[in-house]
Design a protein around this motif. Sequence first.
Motif, mmCIF file in Angstrom:
data_model
loop_
_atom_site.group_PDB
_atom_site.id
_atom_site.type_symbol
_atom_site.label_atom_id
_atom_site.label_comp_id
_atom_site.label_asym_id
_atom_site.label_seq_id
_atom_site.Cartn_x
_atom_site.Cartn_y
_atom_site.Cartn_z
ATOM 1 N N VAL A 239 68.544 14.638 -20.868
ATOM 2 C CA VAL A 239 69.182 14.645 -21.472
ATOM 3 C C VAL A 239 70.619 13.924 -21.580
ATOM 4 O O VAL A 239 70.944 14.183 -21.598
ATOM 5 C CB VAL A 239 69.363 16.747 -21.204
ATOM 6 N N ALA A 240 70.619 12.694 -19.797
ATOM 7 C CA ALA A 240 72.063 12.350 -19.659
ATOM 8 C C ALA A 240 71.369 10.881 -19.727
ATOM 9 O O ALA A 240 72.244 10.439 -19.720
ATOM 10 C CB ALA A 240 72.040 12.470 -18.097
ATOM 11 N N ALA A 241 70.315 10.732 -19.854
ATOM 12 C CA ALA A 241 69.321 9.318 -20.467
ATOM 13 C C ALA A 241 70.470 8.293 -21.281
ATOM 14 O O ALA A 241 71.512 7.360 -20.969
ATOM 15 C CB ALA A 241 68.152 9.196 -20.912
ATOM 16 N N ASP B 83 62.731 5.894 -24.512
ATOM 17 C CA ASP B 83 63.643 6.389 -23.229
ATOM 18 C C ASP B 83 63.752 5.360 -22.317
ATOM 19 O O ASP B 83 64.934 5.536 -21.295
ATOM 20 C CB ASP B 83 62.630 8.011 -22.872
ATOM 21 N N TYR B 84 62.854 4.754 -22.040
ATOM 22 C CA TYR B 84 63.143 3.584 -21.246
ATOM 23 C C TYR B 84 64.485 2.962 -20.981
ATOM 24 O O TYR B 84 65.057 2.327 -20.454
ATOM 25 C CB TYR B 84 61.763 2.477 -21.176
ATOM 26 N N VAL B 85 64.724 2.784 -22.390
ATOM 27 C CA VAL B 85 65.785 1.409 -22.846
ATOM 28 C C VAL B 85 66.909 2.294 -22.483
ATOM 29 O O VAL B 85 67.614 1.362 -21.928
ATOM 30 C CB VAL B 85 65.605 0.403 -23.989
ATOM 31 N N HIS B 86 67.397 3.762 -23.380
ATOM 32 C CA HIS B 86 67.833 3.866 -22.597
ATOM 33 C C HIS B 86 68.694 4.526 -20.985
ATOM 34 O O HIS B 86 69.237 5.097 -20.488
ATOM 35 C CB HIS B 86 67.957 5.501 -23.627
ATOM 36 N N ARG B 87 67.140 5.405 -20.079
ATOM 37 C CA ARG B 87 67.851 5.073 -18.641
ATOM 38 C C ARG B 87 68.209 4.062 -17.905
ATOM 39 O O ARG B 87 69.098 4.552 -17.533
ATOM 40 C CB ARG B 87 66.071 5.531 -18.557
ATOM 41 N N VAL B 88 67.243 2.851 -17.741
ATOM 42 C CA VAL B 88 68.365 1.648 -17.601
ATOM 43 C C VAL B 88 69.426 1.218 -18.053
ATOM 44 O O VAL B 88 70.073 0.722 -17.260
ATOM 45 C CB VAL B 88 66.639 0.973 -17.399
ATOM 46 N N GLY B 89 70.007 1.491 -19.294
ATOM 47 C CA GLY B 89 70.992 1.581 -19.738
ATOM 48 C C GLY B 89 72.123 2.054 -19.094
ATOM 49 O O GLY B 89 73.326 1.738 -19.392
ATOM 50 N N ARG B 90 72.058 3.008 -17.988
ATOM 51 C CA ARG B 90 72.626 4.057 -17.170
ATOM 52 C C ARG B 90 73.711 2.393 -16.289
ATOM 53 O O ARG B 90 74.789 3.060 -16.001
ATOM 54 C CB ARG B 90 72.740 4.843 -16.685
ATOM 55 N N THR B 91 73.117 1.371 -16.123
ATOM 56 C CA THR B 91 73.422 1.148 -14.917
ATOM 57 C C THR B 91 73.122 -0.721 -15.536
ATOM 58 O O THR B 91 73.448 -1.228 -16.967
ATOM 59 C CB THR B 91 72.139 0.554 -13.870
ATOM 60 N N GLY B 92 74.368 -2.030 -15.364
ATOM 61 C CA GLY B 92 75.021 -2.984 -15.843
ATOM 62 C C GLY B 92 75.600 -2.715 -16.924
ATOM 63 O O GLY B 92 75.028 -3.710 -18.181
ATOM 64 N N ARG B 93 76.275 -2.347 -17.402
ATOM 65 C CA ARG B 93 77.671 -2.219 -17.772
ATOM 66 C C ARG B 93 78.415 -2.996 -18.490
ATOM 67 O O ARG B 93 78.676 -2.942 -16.934
ATOM 68 C CB ARG B 93 77.466 -0.931 -18.389
ATOM 69 N N ALA B 94 79.367 -3.208 -19.255
ATOM 70 C CA ALA B 94 80.405 -3.979 -19.603
ATOM 71 C C ALA B 94 80.240 -5.097 -18.349
ATOM 72 O O ALA B 94 81.088 -4.816 -17.491
ATOM 73 C CB ALA B 94 81.362 -3.604 -18.993
ATOM 74 N N GLY B 95 79.406 -5.643 -18.264
ATOM 75 C CA GLY B 95 78.833 -7.138 -17.401
ATOM 76 C C GLY B 95 78.952 -6.989 -15.546
ATOM 77 O O GLY B 95 78.859 -7.513 -15.593
ATOM 78 N N ALA B 96 78.597 -5.717 -15.932
ATOM 79 C CA ALA B 96 78.120 -5.618 -14.285
ATOM 80 C C ALA B 96 77.136 -5.801 -14.376
ATOM 81 O O ALA B 96 76.187 -5.762 -15.199
ATOM 82 C CB ALA B 96 79.034 -4.182 -13.794
ATOM 83 N N LYS B 97 76.483 -5.927 -12.565
ATOM 84 C CA LYS B 97 74.988 -5.927 -12.334
ATOM 85 C C LYS B 97 74.266 -4.852 -11.861
ATOM 86 O O LYS B 97 75.275 -3.300 -11.612
ATOM 87 C CB LYS B 97 74.505 -6.855 -11.744
ATOM 88 N N GLY B 98 72.726 -4.692 -12.376
ATOM 89 C CA GLY B 98 72.357 -3.345 -11.720
ATOM 90 C C GLY B 98 70.874 -3.557 -11.585
ATOM 91 O O GLY B 98 70.351 -4.012 -12.201
ATOM 92 N N ARG B 99 70.255 -2.420 -10.581
ATOM 93 C CA ARG B 99 69.340 -2.947 -11.216
ATOM 94 C C ARG B 99 68.741 -1.113 -11.031
ATOM 95 O O ARG B 99 68.920 -0.544 -11.208
ATOM 96 C CB ARG B 99 69.266 -2.633 -8.919
ATOM 97 N N ALA B 100 67.139 -1.186 -11.949
ATOM 98 C CA ALA B 100 66.023 -0.551 -12.111
ATOM 99 C C ALA B 100 64.744 -0.324 -11.391
ATOM 100 O O ALA B 100 64.250 -1.467 -11.505
ATOM 101 C CB ALA B 100 66.178 -0.026 -13.945
#
Length: 483
Positions: free
Chosen positions: A301-303, A325-342
């Motif tokens: 629901v929050a993805a 759902d995988y694409v949308h889940r991991v898309g919560r990080t690495g937004r607006a040019g920031a780096k993220g890990r999944a």
Amino acid sequence: MSFADLGLSDELLKAVADAGYTEPTPIQAQAIPAVLMMKDLIGIAQTGTGKTASFVLPMIDVLASGRRRARMPRSLILEPTRELAAQVAENFEKYGANHDLKMALLIGGVQMGDQLKALDEGCDVLIATPGRLMDLFERGKIMLNGCELLVIDEADRMLDMGFIPDIEFICDKLPTTRQTMLFSATMPPVIKKLADKFLTNPKQIEVSRAASANENITAFKVMMTPRKKHEALKWFLHNDNVGTAIVFSNKKVTVRDLAKKLKRDGFKVGEIHGDMDQSSRIAELELFKSGAINILVASDVAARGLDIKGVSHVFNYDTPWHPDDYVHRVGRTGRAGAKGRAFTFVTAADAEAISNVEKLTGGKIDEYKPGSPAGSVEGKPVPKKAASKSEDLQIDASKQDSAPKERSDKPRRAPRKPRASKDDAPAAQVSEAQPSEPKPTRRAVSDKKPERAKRPYRDHDTTPIEPGEWNGPLPGFLDVSAL
């Protein structure tokens, strides 16, 4: 290119500048001029690309002139979830600060009183979830024949949630001369058919290949058994420089149980799932945004649609059943040019699910290996203490495998010479004269010793964990020999 090059009004440019944005994203640069020219639009873009602003900004200028009427919204935005609808409403409030536009938000889980009041006063923009909109329409509380502009957002998610029949019903009630925009991360056949039916000669924009992985996100899969998941998550939260993290699970009951366990472990944790009412969801999200909690355990629901700055990590505690759902889940990080890990926890039962994810994203997901360059945190390898413990575990395992073989060789050595008899006869003569003496019995006993010796030798993965310690930085959950 700047926002001023896209044809937006000065009032809107000021609101954009006040929000801290100077350059449009690729989808904004292509979509905004098309919307201002009143063209139908299909936008295919992964999450986190600035898709929401690509239709919110031009809509504000398009609706700047005109008169609103009671219970007859001038534009309609359909969103699959309450959270995403609220997110779009926040964007309208932020960018429409210098315009006299009224907005109404229709979502489930809250009282209808304020929503009906906003409709009665008239609104320029109606943001709604299909369920609540259908409810009010069937009660005669809203009319759709004055809607000039329609946005269907997250269309593929609408499909997953079974909203396509509702959308078709709503579209049939709208004027045929309207302008329609459809946005989706993927374009399955059902969504393509929907677009062909309700859009007229649309311009299609695809800023990146559908469902492609965000380059700012470093993604790993972690092979393990189901019983190791909780220990694995604790280890990553302690050892991977986690600032803020969202942990996704496929089931609501798992979300509740995992949140309780992490709280007992001393983490600042919140939860969000479908069984919570809207006010509770909003409260948990506000705590997460404010930093009062830094770990949010959530169902899908929050993805989608949650634009929360600074999410450093996403953990798929369960491998998602649907690859989208995988694409949308991991898309919560690495937004607006920031780096993220999944990190995605994968068990033997998830083989088909992770394979489907890799097919959709177009490449293999790296397997996490502590100490390797890929498994390092921002270029920093796993601490030496961690590596040494992992080496110790590997060495102990090899010794344990070889130990039983060494002991099994001992009984094959030459038997000890028998003691001399009381009459001082030579040992060889005693052996020949008494072939059935206790010597065979002693050899039989020695043959059983290797079997007894095997008992304490167990696989190192089952070695008891010392108090206050978690099985070493090459954790037991990375031992996939049991899979």
